[in-house]
Design a protein around this motif. Sequence first.
Motif, PDB file in Angstrom:
ATOM      1  N   ALA A   1       0.829   5.127  -5.006  1.00 40.15           N
ATOM      2  CA  ALA A   1       0.909   4.661  -3.623  1.00 40.15           C
ATOM      3  C   ALA A   1       1.717   5.683  -2.827  1.00 40.15           C
ATOM      4  CB  ALA A   1       1.565   3.290  -3.561  1.00 40.15           C
ATOM      5  N   TYR A   2       1.058   6.331  -1.873  1.00 41.36           N
ATOM      6  CA  TYR A   2       1.712   7.380  -1.107  1.00 41.36           C
ATOM      7  C   TYR A   2       2.364   6.855   0.168  1.00 41.36           C
ATOM      8  CZ  TYR A   2      -1.383  10.097  -4.130  1.00 41.36           C
ATOM      9  OH  TYR A   2      -2.024  10.614  -5.213  1.00 41.36           O
ATOM     10  N   SER A   3       1.979   5.672   0.590  1.00 45.44           N
ATOM     11  CA  SER A   3       2.482   5.116   1.843  1.00 45.44           C
ATOM     12  C   SER A   3       2.521   3.597   1.733  1.00 45.44           C
ATOM     13  CB  SER A   3       1.594   5.535   3.020  1.00 45.44           C
ATOM     14  OG  SER A   3       2.041   5.000   4.226  1.00 45.44           O
ATOM     15  N   LYS A   4       3.377   2.982   2.517  1.00 44.37           N
ATOM     16  CA  LYS A   4       3.430   1.524   2.599  1.00 44.37           C
ATOM     17  C   LYS A   4       2.564   1.060   3.762  1.00 44.37           C
ATOM     18  CE  LYS A   4       8.100   1.136   0.685  1.00 44.37           C
ATOM     19  NZ  LYS A   4       9.492   0.646   0.935  1.00 44.37           N
ATOM     20  N   THR A   5       1.878  -0.058   3.568  1.00 44.81           N
ATOM     21  CA  THR A   5       1.031  -0.585   4.621  1.00 44.81           C
ATOM     22  C   THR A   5       1.875  -1.165   5.738  1.00 44.81           C
ATOM     23  OG1 THR A   5       0.887  -2.712   3.515  1.00 44.81           O
ATOM     24  CG2 THR A   5      -0.855  -1.133   3.067  1.00 44.81           C
TER      25      THR A   5
END
Length: 281
Positions: free
Chosen positions: A272-276
Amino acid sequence: MVSLVVCFLHSISRLIPSPIRRYFHFYNIPFPQVLHRELDSSFLEQFEEILVIGDVHGCYDELKMLLDKANATGDNILKLFVGDLVNKGPKNQEVLNLLRESKSMLSVRGNHDEVVLREYLNSKKSDYQLKEKNFWIRNLSEENVKYLMELPYTIKLPSLNSIIVHAGLVPGVPLEIHDLTNLVRMRNLVMTDYFWEEGIVASESHSKGEPWAQLWGGPEHVYFGHDAKRMLQKHFRATGLDTGCVYGNWLTAVFISGPRKGQFVEVKALEAYSKTKSNED
């Protein structure tokens, strides 16, 4: 109620004037020279198959994995992307280099492609400070900036009765008079209590109105992205391919012509490269 209005709009859409604001860019960045690209049958006949790929967001490694899994690395297969090629992910430049140098990859522009253009142009101003997460944008090559600027808002394939767009289309509105901002940002359709913009308005919100793709009646089949919250969407005449790769989920694609027509291909994100965040798909 929205569904009834949509049906009514199909019969009156050509009487509605184009919204003036579509000529002014939401981010004050240049429009592409070609707003809506059309691929004729003679062009498509060069390829054995056509694969439409969801939001990449700089997930270069996963894109390469997906192309390998689909046996679609060669120029005999046309790869069409639904936009959001860059931003949030780890290898944005690599993604742009791959597409720009390929003879068999085309994309529409997404809202994050436009965010990157906005930040790049702003970074040239002496009084503008990029956020740390956007420092990579300063190193974009001139070729990649030009590539992003010329991404069209839609790619139409008349012989396949299909359209590629990033976010969505408002039913009953001819493509040529669509509000261009909606094409990269909308998710839902909302009924209004006044007669403006065909009696319904496009909304970025998930919480107001109904999913536009659920109400889309064609005639073309639309392939789109931009909506990782809803993941893979399969509607009567619309297919949503944003399955949140950059958030640690999946990168998804579907064949729309050739012997594997209708087959989906997906690969799991390496991490996971980013948080939603709400309304930032």
